[in-house]
Design an enzyme around this catalytic site. Structure first.
Site, PDB file in Angstrom:
ATOM      1  N   TYR A 305      -8.864  -3.627  21.493  1.00 43.24           N
ATOM      2  CA  TYR A 305      -7.592  -3.081  21.971  1.00 43.24           C
ATOM      3  C   TYR A 305      -7.319  -3.599  23.374  1.00 43.24           C
ATOM      4  CZ  TYR A 305     -10.386   0.223  24.737  1.00 43.24           C
ATOM      5  OH  TYR A 305     -11.269   0.772  25.635  1.00 43.24           O
ATOM      6  N   CYS A 306      -6.040  -3.605  23.738  1.00 42.80           N
ATOM      7  CA  CYS A 306      -5.604  -3.963  25.089  1.00 42.80           C
ATOM      8  C   CYS A 306      -4.353  -3.160  25.401  1.00 42.80           C
ATOM      9  CB  CYS A 306      -5.368  -5.467  25.213  1.00 42.80           C
ATOM     10  SG  CYS A 306      -4.178  -6.127  24.023  1.00 42.80           S
ATOM     11  N   THR A 307      -3.672  -3.472  26.479  1.00 42.54           N
ATOM     12  CA  THR A 307      -2.543  -2.644  26.926  1.00 42.54           C
ATOM     13  C   THR A 307      -1.398  -2.607  25.916  1.00 42.54           C
ATOM     14  OG1 THR A 307      -3.090  -3.221  29.209  1.00 42.54           O
ATOM     15  CG2 THR A 307      -0.951  -2.196  28.828  1.00 42.54           C
ATOM     16  N   GLY A 309      -1.160  -5.179  23.226  1.00 47.22           N
ATOM     17  CA  GLY A 309      -1.502  -5.889  21.995  1.00 47.22           C
ATOM     18  C   GLY A 309      -1.570  -7.391  22.107  1.00 47.22           C
ATOM     19  N   ILE A 334      -2.639   0.074  23.603  1.00 48.92           N
ATOM     20  CA  ILE A 334      -2.831   1.438  24.119  1.00 48.92           C
ATOM     21  C   ILE A 334      -1.498   2.146  24.287  1.00 48.92           C
ATOM     22  CG2 ILE A 334      -3.769   2.783  26.038  1.00 48.92           C
ATOM     23  CD1 ILE A 334      -5.478   0.229  26.674  1.00 48.92           C
TER      24      ILE A 334
END
Length: 451
Positions: A305-307, A309, A334
């Site tokens: 996951y990241c901020t 995508g 997220i």
């Protein structure tokens, strides 16, 4: 389709403990604080606790409130309250595409944003587009529609976020002395748009990694908890250490990278990756690298996951290229998770760092409690601002030791400009003098004010 996970009903499950034993122990050795933008420290070291702290909102990052006029409500304020189409919003978006003529879009896109008073930052590259913009719903919609006029950019992945009433009031009542009018040192400005040309829309430094060709499996926010709660799933945070420091998913592995470009090195170091030993012939004549994994070294199921995508698109493509077979990533990142998953059901801990004036957001994408150190662009808490290392606009505990006295003096000079005019560079920033006399007068004012 996500497989049935054996521990999907247990939200407190941790990642596969056997995998954690395989990680390099040096990943968890504390190291001295350093700025992520000044030098490249050991990427396998962390210098912070993964737990976030509860803080209250502070005005320290934008200067003393007493020294600045409070913006007066304007007609635009009343219009925004009565007309939802004029309410401000922030939209983050991206799209990977084969886009070799990307430079042709820069000028018309920038002109349209300026005409519609849409602000923010947009990156154009041969691999697509990436941006975060702020404006009214109507104006932002027109900009996005203009972008998607190009068939290659249709289907932008978008995340909408609200703008707080306080920030909206300042935006509509914008003056040269407004706290938010200064943004030269900030990653995002409400009053300015930048459209940049780059080699990549998100920098990994590996041109052969192409999300256009293949990526991992997308996981909807509502299905994410079941995936990461399974003990056979290794959850990896693809963000950098200044982001993970203020929040992450429960049980996630933190690579402690200072830049996304460090992620491939971390993967190579943490996983025992065999070399590709054969080429698999595909129908159509093309070849594909085939990696043979010994059964005992079979890579785990990975969920990343990241901020928003975008980094996971490249990271998942990279892992697939390395021979990983089960690679998942959180669709919308997220931000989408915090928007859709109610807080009582959430496995997210802390706040999410964002690359705009909000600095961080919480569940429901509400304004977070962190502020920004304009010396190193890292999030700072109220507790950070109580330390001796904190100097507004200059340093914080995370960058103090890495900055030279010369760098600190330059930062102090910039802060004096901000305190005097409410904008970095002085009141004439961005305006062309009408005559040589005007230019000399303004330069003289700048000099006298900085002394």
């Amino acid at each position: 389709m996500i497989p049935a996970f054996r521990s999907s009903l247990n939200p407190n499950s941790n990642p596969n403990p056997n995998f954690l034993l395989q990680l390099n122990p040096s990943s968890f050795i504390p190291a001295s604080n350093s700025s992520p933008h000044r030098r490249r420290p050991n990427i396998y070291s962390c210098s912070y606790s993964s737990q976030s702290q509860a803080m209250t909102v502070s005005n320290c990052s934008t200067g003393s409130a007493a020294s600045r006029p409070v913006p007066i409500s304007t007609a635009a304020d009343f219009e925004s309250q009565s007309n939802p189409h004029s309410t401000l919003m922030v939209v983050s978006f991206y799209r990977f595409a084969d886009f070799p003529d990307h430079a042709n879009l820069r000028k018309p896109l920038k002109e349209l944003c300026e005409e519609l008073r849409v602000s923010g930052g947009i990156i154009l590259a041969p691999e697509g587009i990436n941006g975060s913009i702020c404006g009214t719903r109507d104006s932002v919609g027109k900009v996005l529609a203009f972008i998607e006029n190009d068939s290659r950019l249709k289907g932008l992945r978008k995340i909408e976020s609200p703008v707080s009433p306080e920030e909206e009031a300042i935006h509509h009542g914008h003056t040269s002395s407004s706290p938010l009018s200064a943004g030269e040192d900030a990653p995002f400005r409400w009053d300015h748009v930048r459209v940049k040309l780059k080699k990549e829309i998100v920098s990994l430094g590996m041109p052969d990694v192409s999300p256009i060709e293949r990526v991992g499996k997308y996981v909807k926010p509502r299905e994410w908890n079941a995936l990461i709660s399974d003990p056979d799933t290794v959850v990896i945070d693809v963000r950098n250490n200044y982001e993970t420091r203020i929040g992450k998913f429960k049980g996630a592995v933190d690579p402690c990278t200072t830049a996304f470009r460090n992620f491939p090195s971390w993967v190579d170091d943490q996983f025992e990756l065999p070399k590709a030993d054969s080429l698999k012939q595909q129908s159509g004549g093309s070849t594909e690298l085939k990696t043979e994994w010994p059964e005992r070294k079979k890579p785990p199921r990975v969920a990343m996951y990241c901020t928003g995508g975008i980094r996971c698109e490249k990271a998942s493509s990279f892992l697939l290229q390395k021979g990983f077979e089960e690679v998942y990533h959180l669709e919308g990142g997220i931000l989408k998770y915090l928007e859709e998953v109610p807080e009582p059901e959430s496995l997210w801990e802390g706040e999410c760092f964002v690359f705009d004036k909000r600095v961080s957001v919480e569940h429901g994408l509400a304004q977070g409690t962190f502020k920004l150190c304009h010396g190193c662009k890292q999030p700072v808490s109220d507790a950070d601002m109580e330390t001796p290392e904190w100097e507004r606009g200059v340093t914080c505990p995370h960058c103090y030791s890495s900055k030279s006295e010369e760098e600190k003096e330059r930062a102090r000079a910039r802060q004096r400009q901000f305190d005097a005019w409410g904008i970095i560079g002085g009141p004439d920033k961005g305006r062309r003098p009408t005559s040589k006399d005007d230019a000399r007068a303004k330069n003289s004012n700048k000099l006298s004010s900085s002394l």
